[in-house]
Design a protein around this motif. Structure first.
Motif, PDB file in Angstrom:
ATOM      1  N   ASP A   1      -1.757  14.066 -10.982  1.00  0.00           N
ATOM      2  CA  ASP A   1      -2.889  14.331 -10.105  1.00  0.00           C
ATOM      3  C   ASP A   1      -2.449  14.298  -8.641  1.00  0.00           C
ATOM      4  OD1 ASP A   1      -5.235  14.185  -8.541  1.00  0.00           O
ATOM      5  OD2 ASP A   1      -6.336  13.178 -10.120  1.00  0.00           O
ATOM      6  N   PRO A   2      -2.676  15.387  -7.890  1.00  0.00           N
ATOM      7  CA  PRO A   2      -2.251  15.416  -6.484  1.00  0.00           C
ATOM      8  C   PRO A   2      -2.956  14.389  -5.602  1.00  0.00           C
ATOM      9  CG  PRO A   2      -2.736  17.636  -7.285  1.00  0.00           C
ATOM     10  CD  PRO A   2      -3.244  16.681  -8.319  1.00  0.00           C
ATOM     11  N   HIS A   3      -4.081  13.854  -6.078  1.00  0.00           N
ATOM     12  CA  HIS A   3      -4.855  12.920  -5.268  1.00  0.00           C
ATOM     13  C   HIS A   3      -4.560  11.456  -5.589  1.00  0.00           C
ATOM     14  CE1 HIS A   3      -7.278  16.695  -5.413  1.00  0.00           C
ATOM     15  NE2 HIS A   3      -7.299  16.475  -4.114  1.00  0.00           N
ATOM     16  N   LEU A   4      -3.638  11.195  -6.525  1.00  0.00           N
ATOM     17  CA  LEU A   4      -3.286   9.826  -6.889  1.00  0.00           C
ATOM     18  C   LEU A   4      -1.790   9.605  -6.719  1.00  0.00           C
ATOM     19  CD1 LEU A   4      -5.273   9.103 -10.188  1.00  0.00           C
ATOM     20  CD2 LEU A   4      -5.846   8.393  -7.863  1.00  0.00           C
TER      21      LEU A   4
ATOM     22  N   GLY B   1      -8.147  -4.171 -17.943  1.00  0.00           N
ATOM     23  CA  GLY B   1      -6.869  -4.603 -17.396  1.00  0.00           C
ATOM     24  C   GLY B   1      -6.610  -4.048 -16.014  1.00  0.00           C
ATOM     25  N   LYS B   2      -5.443  -4.367 -15.498  1.00  0.00           N
ATOM     26  CA  LYS B   2      -5.074  -3.998 -14.142  1.00  0.00           C
ATOM     27  C   LYS B   2      -4.562  -2.557 -14.078  1.00  0.00           C
ATOM     28  CE  LYS B   2      -5.896  -7.966 -12.126  1.00  0.00           C
ATOM     29  NZ  LYS B   2      -6.925  -8.088 -11.075  1.00  0.00           N
ATOM     30  N   ALA B   3      -4.870  -1.913 -12.984  1.00  0.00           N
ATOM     31  CA  ALA B   3      -4.298  -0.616 -12.639  1.00  0.00           C
ATOM     32  C   ALA B   3      -3.895  -0.684 -11.171  1.00  0.00           C
ATOM     33  CB  ALA B   3      -5.295   0.507 -12.889  1.00  0.00           C
ATOM     34  N   PHE B   4      -3.033   0.241 -10.760  1.00  0.00           N
ATOM     35  CA  PHE B   4      -2.442   0.183  -9.422  1.00  0.00           C
ATOM     36  C   PHE B   4      -2.406   1.580  -8.810  1.00  0.00           C
ATOM     37  CE2 PHE B   4      -0.722  -2.986 -12.238  1.00  0.00           C
ATOM     38  CZ  PHE B   4      -0.714  -4.161 -11.499  1.00  0.00           C
ATOM     39  N   ARG B   5      -2.781   1.671  -7.556  1.00  0.00           N
ATOM     40  CA  ARG B   5      -2.732   2.954  -6.863  1.00  0.00           C
ATOM     41  C   ARG B   5      -2.298   2.735  -5.420  1.00  0.00           C
ATOM     42  NH1 ARG B   5      -8.126   5.989  -9.466  1.00  0.00           N
ATOM     43  NH2 ARG B   5      -7.371   5.816 -11.615  1.00  0.00           N
ATOM     44  N   ARG B   6      -1.341   3.533  -5.019  1.00  0.00           N
ATOM     45  CA  ARG B   6      -0.793   3.416  -3.663  1.00  0.00           C
ATOM     46  C   ARG B   6      -1.786   3.985  -2.642  1.00  0.00           C
ATOM     47  NH1 ARG B   6       4.995   6.106  -1.784  1.00  0.00           N
ATOM     48  NH2 ARG B   6       4.910   5.430   0.399  1.00  0.00           N
ATOM     49  N   ASP B   7      -1.765   3.404  -1.446  1.00  0.00           N
ATOM     50  CA  ASP B   7      -2.566   3.899  -0.310  1.00  0.00           C
ATOM     51  C   ASP B   7      -4.063   3.848  -0.591  1.00  0.00           C
ATOM     52  OD1 ASP B   7      -0.226   4.454   1.102  1.00  0.00           O
ATOM     53  OD2 ASP B   7      -0.084   6.465   0.252  1.00  0.00           O
ATOM     54  N   GLU B   8      -4.509   2.886  -1.407  1.00  0.00           N
ATOM     55  CA  GLU B   8      -5.936   2.749  -1.664  1.00  0.00           C
ATOM     56  C   GLU B   8      -6.375   1.343  -1.269  1.00  0.00           C
ATOM     57  OE1 GLU B   8      -7.728   4.196  -5.140  1.00  0.00           O
ATOM     58  OE2 GLU B   8      -6.721   6.142  -5.055  1.00  0.00           O
ATOM     59  N   THR B   9      -6.760   1.208  -0.005  1.00  0.00           N
ATOM     60  CA  THR B   9      -7.249  -0.060   0.524  1.00  0.00           C
ATOM     61  C   THR B   9      -8.484   0.225   1.364  1.00  0.00           C
ATOM     62  OG1 THR B   9      -4.991  -0.951   0.630  1.00  0.00           O
ATOM     63  CG2 THR B   9      -6.675  -2.083   1.923  1.00  0.00           C
ATOM     64  N   GLY B  10      -9.529  -0.545   1.160  1.00  0.00           N
ATOM     65  CA  GLY B  10     -10.741  -0.329   1.936  1.00  0.00           C
ATOM     66  C   GLY B  10     -11.909  -1.095   1.374  1.00  0.00           C
ATOM     67  N   GLN B  11     -13.094  -0.676   1.757  1.00  0.00           N
ATOM     68  CA  GLN B  11     -14.308  -1.380   1.371  1.00  0.00           C
ATOM     69  C   GLN B  11     -14.473  -1.446  -0.144  1.00  0.00           C
ATOM     70  OE1 GLN B  11     -17.829   0.323   3.085  1.00  0.00           O
ATOM     71  NE2 GLN B  11     -19.213  -1.176   2.171  1.00  0.00           N
ATOM     72  N   ARG B  12     -14.093  -0.370  -0.845  1.00  0.00           N
ATOM     73  CA  ARG B  12     -14.263  -0.316  -2.295  1.00  0.00           C
ATOM     74  C   ARG B  12     -12.947  -0.156  -3.029  1.00  0.00           C
ATOM     75  NH1 ARG B  12     -19.251   4.075  -2.006  1.00  0.00           N
ATOM     76  NH2 ARG B  12     -20.809   2.655  -1.102  1.00  0.00           N
ATOM     77  N   HIS B  13     -11.835  -0.306  -2.321  1.00  0.00           N
ATOM     78  CA  HIS B  13     -10.521  -0.061  -2.925  1.00  0.00           C
ATOM     79  C   HIS B  13      -9.581  -1.226  -2.647  1.00  0.00           C
ATOM     80  CE1 HIS B  13     -12.150   4.054  -2.387  1.00  0.00           C
ATOM     81  NE2 HIS B  13     -11.482   4.331  -3.486  1.00  0.00           N
TER      82      HIS B  13
ATOM     83  N   PHE C   1      -8.106 -12.639  -4.850  1.00  0.00           N
ATOM     84  CA  PHE C   1      -7.262 -12.431  -3.672  1.00  0.00           C
ATOM     85  C   PHE C   1      -7.026 -10.933  -3.485  1.00  0.00           C
ATOM     86  CE2 PHE C   1      -6.071 -16.552  -5.496  1.00  0.00           C
ATOM     87  CZ  PHE C   1      -6.264 -17.387  -4.411  1.00  0.00           C
ATOM     88  N   THR C   2      -7.333 -10.430  -2.316  1.00  0.00           N
ATOM     89  CA  THR C   2      -7.044  -9.024  -2.023  1.00  0.00           C
ATOM     90  C   THR C   2      -5.547  -8.850  -1.788  1.00  0.00           C
ATOM     91  OG1 THR C   2      -7.369  -9.358   0.350  1.00  0.00           O
ATOM     92  CG2 THR C   2      -9.302  -8.722  -0.955  1.00  0.00           C
ATOM     93  N   ALA C   3      -5.122  -7.599  -1.655  1.00  0.00           N
ATOM     94  CA  ALA C   3      -3.703  -7.316  -1.440  1.00  0.00           C
ATOM     95  C   ALA C   3      -3.190  -7.988  -0.163  1.00  0.00           C
ATOM     96  CB  ALA C   3      -3.481  -5.808  -1.375  1.00  0.00           C
ATOM     97  N   ASP C   4      -4.033  -8.087   0.844  1.00  0.00           N
ATOM     98  CA  ASP C   4      -3.615  -8.707   2.108  1.00  0.00           C
ATOM     99  C   ASP C   4      -3.509 -10.220   2.009  1.00  0.00           C
ATOM    100  OD1 ASP C   4      -3.522  -6.267   3.398  1.00  0.00           O
ATOM    101  OD2 ASP C   4      -5.599  -6.384   4.106  1.00  0.00           O
TER     102      ASP C   4
END
Length: 320
Positions: free
Chosen positions: A50-53, A91-103, A315-318
């Motif tokens: 997927d070009p968007h993931l 379970g857990k999933a992981f996506r790059r460059d997805e950080t924000g209010q809902r990510h 705990f968030t990524a930060d």
């Protein structure tokens, strides 16, 4: 050092207890319907095209790279092809460059597959689950065509409008800057920035354009337009779930992988190697089925009345 570094969890203990309760309710829901809970690897040889993931990668040993799963879909379809019957995974999933209010780059996904179901039967089951986890949600969730939303909210037909008309509409309603957008880019932007925030009540959006089929089957609607047998569920202006009447054709799946990679390269992204194990499973025979991925953290947000994903995960990524 512990006195000066932030160490406390992001979520309140009350929200973590609510989260645990929703996990228990979800597992009880599927146990009552004889849907098997499964686990699949987080580290995979291949990832989606997927070009968007974008996937996160890790090096197990020098030169031995793996992808952290963006979704358990491919592995779960291999289980389905092996005869697992109805299955789900929390379970857990992981996506790059997805950080924000809902990510958050690391998040919890609920994904399940129902052999013998079509997409409409699966929507009914999703509504049943929401009635268990979000009792205030109306169990009779309406289903609205993608085309109808664009016509009602933007006075635009997404199937017949020209590329120039779509681009002009996107420029009118959003700040494009110098972005170069193709047809689907404009549609995605209008959907996410203009239409989605207005979907305050729970609603299933159906009959997406065939160009947005992803891993769903394609058919024709009553007007003769090619549409994807795909749906998205929105609650309180937030996308909660994305489901398909699953594609079972290995040749068509390979064609879509190749098309995705051409789009990736046109956008300046690296092509992804296709998942040969998934294609082999499809060739062996994937049962006719419907499947859906639901953002569990977002489900907890809705139950808790939370505005930010950090309010419902430890705990968030930060702060990890």
């Amino acid at each position: 050092m512990s006195d000066v570094l932030p160490w406390r969890p992001d979520a309140t203990l009350a929200n973590l207890r609510l989260r645990a309760e929703l996990l228990a309710r979800t597992r009880q829901f599927f146990a009552g319907r004889d849907v098997l809970e499964v686990e699949t690897p987080l580290m995979c040889h291949a990832t989606g095209t997927d070009p968007h993931l974008e996937a996160l990668t890790l090096e197990l040993a020098p030169g031995q790279w793996r992808y952290l799963q963006t979704s358990p879909e491919f592995a779960m379809k291999r289980l389905l092809a092996a005869g697992s019957g109805s299955i789900y995974q929390l379970g857990k999933a992981f996506r790059r460059d997805e950080t924000g209010q809902r990510h958050n780059p690391e998040f919890t996904m609920l994904e399940w597959y129902r052999p013998g179901f079509d997409d409409h039967q699966l929507m009914t089951e999703i509504a049943d689950l929401l009635a268990v986890c979000l009792p205030a949600t109306d169990a009779d969730i309406p289903r609205i065509r993608y085309r109808t939303l664009f016509q009602d909210m933007l006075a635009l037909d997404p199937f017949t409008a020209s590329d120039d008309e779509l681009f002009a509409c996107a420029r009118q309603h959003t700040d494009l800057g110098d972005m170069a957008l193709d047809r689907d880019d404009c549609l995605h932007l209008l959907m996410s920035c203009v239409i989605e925030p207005q979907l305050r009540q729970a609603v299933f959006v159906v009959d997406f354009p065939a160009s947005q089929a992803a891993l769903a089957q394609v058919t024709c609607d009553a007007d003769g337009n090619a549409v994807a047998r795909r749906f998205e569920l929105f609650v309180s202006g937030m996308e909660l779930a994305n489901g398909y009447l699953e594609l079972t054709d290995s040749v068509e799946q390979a064609r879509r992988f190749a098309s995705d990679n051409r789009q990736r390269q046109a956008a300046g992204l690296s092509a992804r190697g296709v998942d040969a194990r998934l294609l082999a499973a499809l060739q062996h025979g994937l049962p006719e089925c419907a499947g859906v991925a639901l953002g569990f953290d977002r489900l907890v947000m809705l139950a808790a009345g939370a505005a930010h994903i950090g309010e419902v995960i430890s705990f968030t990524a930060d702060n990890a």
